[in-house]
Write an enzyme that holds these catalytic residues in place. Structure first.
Site, PDB file in Angstrom:
ATOM      1  N   GLY A 211      -2.962  24.998 -52.563  1.00 16.75           N
ATOM      2  CA  GLY A 211      -2.165  23.770 -52.480  1.00 16.75           C
ATOM      3  C   GLY A 211      -2.810  22.785 -51.530  1.00 16.75           C
ATOM      4  O   GLY A 211      -3.957  22.947 -51.128  1.00 16.75           O
ATOM      5  N   ASN A 212      -2.074  21.747 -51.176  1.00 13.36           N
ATOM      6  CA  ASN A 212      -2.588  20.769 -50.213  1.00 13.36           C
ATOM      7  C   ASN A 212      -1.436  20.169 -49.435  1.00 13.36           C
ATOM      8  O   ASN A 212      -0.271  20.504 -49.664  1.00 13.36           O
ATOM      9  CB  ASN A 212      -3.424  19.696 -50.928  1.00 13.36           C
ATOM     10  CG  ASN A 212      -2.611  18.952 -51.974  1.00 13.36           C
ATOM     11  OD1 ASN A 212      -1.666  18.254 -51.638  1.00 13.36           O
ATOM     12  ND2 ASN A 212      -2.975  19.128 -53.243  1.00 13.36           N
TER      13      ASN A 212
END
Ligand code: C5P
Length: 412
Positions: A211-212
């Site tokens: 993810g980020n």
């Protein structure tokens, strides 16, 4: 026009060369029916005479914390105001307000009031860009203070650059908007807008993902700004609306929840078919595990070698199949060479605009409530939007989009 009829507005004027424009702002506020109480700093009177405001405003100028008639003028002003407007706001006043220091009547009133505050900075570019000023502006914006401007243009001494006070018309329009008494903008009525928001999650196994740090705040700000201006909006998002628990998305916005780039690609392609404007604010992962594990990977089995493959580039494929007249906006979250990387993206992805920001900048980008962006248009125009709330960034970009559509013969 009397859209500000009955509104008590404290007009704070501080000591910058742009103080002369506050005279025009005062007159326009009066024209709109406002009750204007001018509060000048000592510095302001170096640039404009108090007699000018005495003659134009609803009440005489106040300058002193120790008034003869009212022993506590700052609390009286702060408590009775519907809005405190500071135009121009110098670096000193901005710094004092951000730090909670009340050294004169204006700064004391700012701290004493619970009314909405509109701050219109004006100063030389070097001062505006100083990290201390940027930090103070970010602090105020995060506290909900409305920052208007500055614009770029001619400054005192013949210099050019960012730091010019917003025009009196823009300042008065901002006050009307803040007090929600201005004409409701409906310049996006009838338009269908698709916005993507949040960071995608690419599963490694049933409990882990790639993810980020994207919070989705900028995407939701676009969705709500467009809906507020009359558009019908679909937001394709990986996250709930950021904000206090239970905060619901504005009316006029349909939410489609997704997780992965693949799901976002499908939902966005579907929604974008008939859209007039597509805003790709999501931080889509560029890579995903080829073969996510069906059960949780165990430590005892050693460090897994995770093979990655590219995700579909949603923006590029929307750009390649863009219907006539549709405006496509991509984002570039960069950590260096912002303008060059954004220009490359603009060309490579078939977008009409790229909204670029430096995600390493203080108070801008991921998770913050404020942002500072550079907007590049496919016809070569560049427009920088200085540090302000994400909603105001959305407003500035949508202003460009609306102007662009109005100027196009081929719009649908
Ligand atoms: O190339 P880069 O990923 O930096 O481009 C960012 C822009 O492209 C953003 O608007 C993002 O939403 C979009 N994007 C996309 N699909 C991807 C990766 C990025 O639509 N797989």
């Amino acid at each position: 026009m009397t859209s500000l009829a009955g509104k008590r507005i404290v007009l704070g004027v501080s000591g910058g060369i742009a103080a002369y424009k506050a005279v025009e702002i005062c007159r326009r506020l009066m024209d709109e029916g406002a009750h204007v109480i001018p509060v000048l700093t000592k510095g302001a009177t170096r640039f404009v005479g108090r007699t000018t405001f005495d003659a134009l405003a609803s009440e005489r100028v106040q300058m002193s914390l120790f008034d003869e008639d009212d022993p506590i003028p700052h609390t009286t002003l702060g408590q009775t105001a519907d809005c405190v407007l500071v135009a121009p706001a110098t670096a000193r006043v901005i710094g004092a307000y951000a730090a909670g220091i009340s050294s004169d009547l204006l700064t004391a009133t700012l701290i004493a009031t619970r009314a909405p505050v509109v701050v219109c900075p004006a100063m030389h570019t070097e001062m505006w860009e100083h990290p201390a000023v940027a930090h103070n502006i970010a602090t105020l914006a995060e506290r909900g203070v409305h920052i208007v401007g500055p614009e770029s243009g001619r400054l005192a001494g013949g210099d050019e650059g960012a730091g010019r006070l917003s025009s009196p018309a823009d300042v008065v329009a901002a006050v009307s908007r803040v007090l929600d008494v201005g004409e409701k903008r409906s310049d996006m009525a009838g338009l269908s807008v698709v916005v993507t928001a949040g960071g995608t999650r690419e599963p490694i196994d049933p409990v882990r993902y790639i993810g980020n740090h994207s919070s989705g705040k900028q995407g939701y700000a676009f969705a709500e700004e467009a809906a507020g201006r009359g558009a019908s909006v679909t937001i394709v998002t990986t996250v709930d609306r950021p904000g206090p628990l239970g905060a619901t998305v504005a009316s006029g916005v349909t939410v489609v929840r997704v997780d992965t780039a693949e799901e976002m690609a499908a939902a966005t392609a579907d929604a974008a078919k008939d859209a007039d404007v597509v805003i790709m604010a999501a931080a889509v992962a560029d890579f995903r595990p080829v073969d996510p594990a069906g059960v949780k990977l165990k430590k005892r089995d050693g460090v897994p070698a995770i093979e990655l493959e590219p995700t579909p580039d949603i923006l590029a494929s929307l750009g390649a199949s863009k219907p006539e007249g549709q405006i496509l906006i991509g984002f570039a979250a960069e950590t260096c060479d912002v303008a060059d990387n954004a220009a490359a993206k603009l060309n490579g992805k078939g977008a009409d605009y790229i909204v670029a920001n430096d995600v390493t900048a203080e108070s801008a980008g991921f998770a913050h409530d404020t942002n500072e962006v550079l907007v590049l248009a496919s016809d070569g125009r560049a427009h920088s939007v200085g540090l302000r709330s994400k909603r105001q960034v959305a407003q500035a970009v949508l202003d460009l989009v609306v102007a662009d559509r109005d100027g196009r013969a081929d719009v649908r």
